[in-house]
Motif scaffolding. Structure first.
Motif, short mmCIF file in Angstrom:
data_model
loop_
_atom_site.label_atom_id
_atom_site.label_comp_id
_atom_site.label_asym_id
_atom_site.label_seq_id
_atom_site.Cartn_x
_atom_site.Cartn_y
_atom_site.Cartn_z
N THR A 24 0.84 -1.20 0.00
CA THR A 24 0.00 0.00 0.00
C THR A 24 0.87 1.25 0.00
O THR A 24 2.02 1.23 0.44
CB THR A 24 -0.92 0.03 1.23
N SER A 25 0.31 2.35 -0.50
CA SER A 25 1.05 3.61 -0.56
C SER A 25 0.16 4.76 -0.16
O SER A 25 -1.08 4.67 -0.23
CB SER A 25 1.62 3.86 -1.96
N SER A 26 0.79 5.84 0.25
CA SER A 26 0.07 7.08 0.57
C SER A 26 0.95 8.24 0.15
O SER A 26 2.18 8.15 0.22
CB SER A 26 -0.25 7.16 2.06
N MET A 27 0.33 9.33 -0.31
CA MET A 27 1.10 10.51 -0.72
C MET A 27 1.13 11.54 0.39
O MET A 27 0.18 11.68 1.18
CB MET A 27 0.55 11.11 -2.01
N ILE A 28 2.24 12.26 0.45
CA ILE A 28 2.42 13.31 1.45
C ILE A 28 1.73 14.59 0.98
O ILE A 28 1.83 14.96 -0.19
CB ILE A 28 3.92 13.61 1.69
N THR A 29 1.03 15.26 1.89
CA THR A 29 0.45 16.55 1.57
C THR A 29 1.07 17.63 2.44
O THR A 29 1.51 17.39 3.56
CB THR A 29 -1.08 16.55 1.75
N THR A 30 1.08 18.84 1.90
CA THR A 30 1.66 19.98 2.60
C THR A 30 0.77 21.19 2.36
O THR A 30 -0.32 21.08 1.80
CB THR A 30 3.10 20.22 2.10
N THR A 31 1.21 22.36 2.81
CA THR A 31 0.42 23.57 2.60
C THR A 31 0.39 23.92 1.12
O THR A 31 1.37 23.69 0.40
CB THR A 31 0.99 24.75 3.40
N PRO A 32 -0.70 24.49 0.62
CA PRO A 32 -0.81 24.76 -0.81
C PRO A 32 -0.06 26.02 -1.22
O PRO A 32 0.13 26.94 -0.43
CB PRO A 32 -2.32 24.94 -1.02
#
Length: 225
Positions: free
Chosen positions: A157-165
């Motif tokens: 399984t994988s997940s993507m990193i999110t940050t401030t836009p």
């Protein structure tokens, strides 16, 4: 938050861009993926036990088992497909994967929805000389083995990193955007100590991004590389 992206790159192009040897390409006859949703097939570039780059398919979203509140029996799990950058080093759900199992997520565009009833789907990408220049999102991965609803499954399984836009994405999604990596940072993201890798997570420069398309009926990317 990003719940939809596209990867229309041919495997040969992914091998070239991400320096993966042909014998380490596990994608097979991969078709262009114009709409990848949570629980869908998500190709990644990860390191094997010997430190070699490998292209493999994953289930997009870390599996979070669920049980029915009425019956107590297993039901379809949640797919936790976004990992907030401010939780990576503190949450037990993410920490080990961020420290030990980072990956590149090849992409040609990602989508954010604006408004409701109807929503406007805005497809973002990076600027360049081709219609959909390829790029890589910062990701993490882990293995899962166990009950997946009513059946037993073994998954990567994988997940993507999110940050401030950045300023371009903020108008559509004011809180988060996927963390796009500079090509110069691919190796460090895969191999550097966690604290060094964490410093690579930042909003991608708005001036180096574009909106490819937007509209009410755009749940897949109609473009290509």
């Amino acid at each position: 938050m990003c719940n939809l992206y596209a990867n229309t790159l041919a495997p040969t192009l992914m091998r070239q861009l991400f320096k993966v040897r042909a014998e380490n390409d596990q994608l097979g006859n991969a078709e262009p993926l114009t709409a990848i949703f949570p629980k869908g097939t998500a190709p990644i570039v990860a390191l094997d036990e010997d430190g070699n780059r490998v292209l493999r398919n994953t289930h997009w979203g870390f599996v979070l088992p669920q049980t029915s509140k009425k019956t107590g029996k297993p039901i379809q799990p949640k797919a936790v497909n976004n990992a907030r950058d401010d939780k990576l080093r503190s949450s037990p759900f993410w920490k080990a994967s961020f420290t030990e199992r980072r990956c590149l997520i090849p992409a040609s565009s990602f989508c954010e929805a604006k408004g409701r009833n109807p929503a406007t789907y805005v497809w973002f990408g990076v600027s360049g000389d081709t219609p959909r220049p390829p790029f890589a999102l910062a990701g993490i991965w882990r293995s899962f083995a166990g009950n997946y609803g009513t059946e037993y499954r073994e998954l990567t399984t994988s997940s993507m990193i999110t940050t401030t836009p950045n300023e371009l994405v903020k108008d559509t999604h004011p809180d988060r955007m996927p963390a796009i990596l500079s090509p110069d940072d691919y190796e460090a993201w895969l191999t550097a100590p966690a604290e060094d890798a964490f410093r690579l997570i930042r909003p991608y420069p708005a001036e180096r991004m574009v909106i490819h398309q937007q509209g009410e009926d755009l749940k897949s990317d109609h473009g290509g590389v």
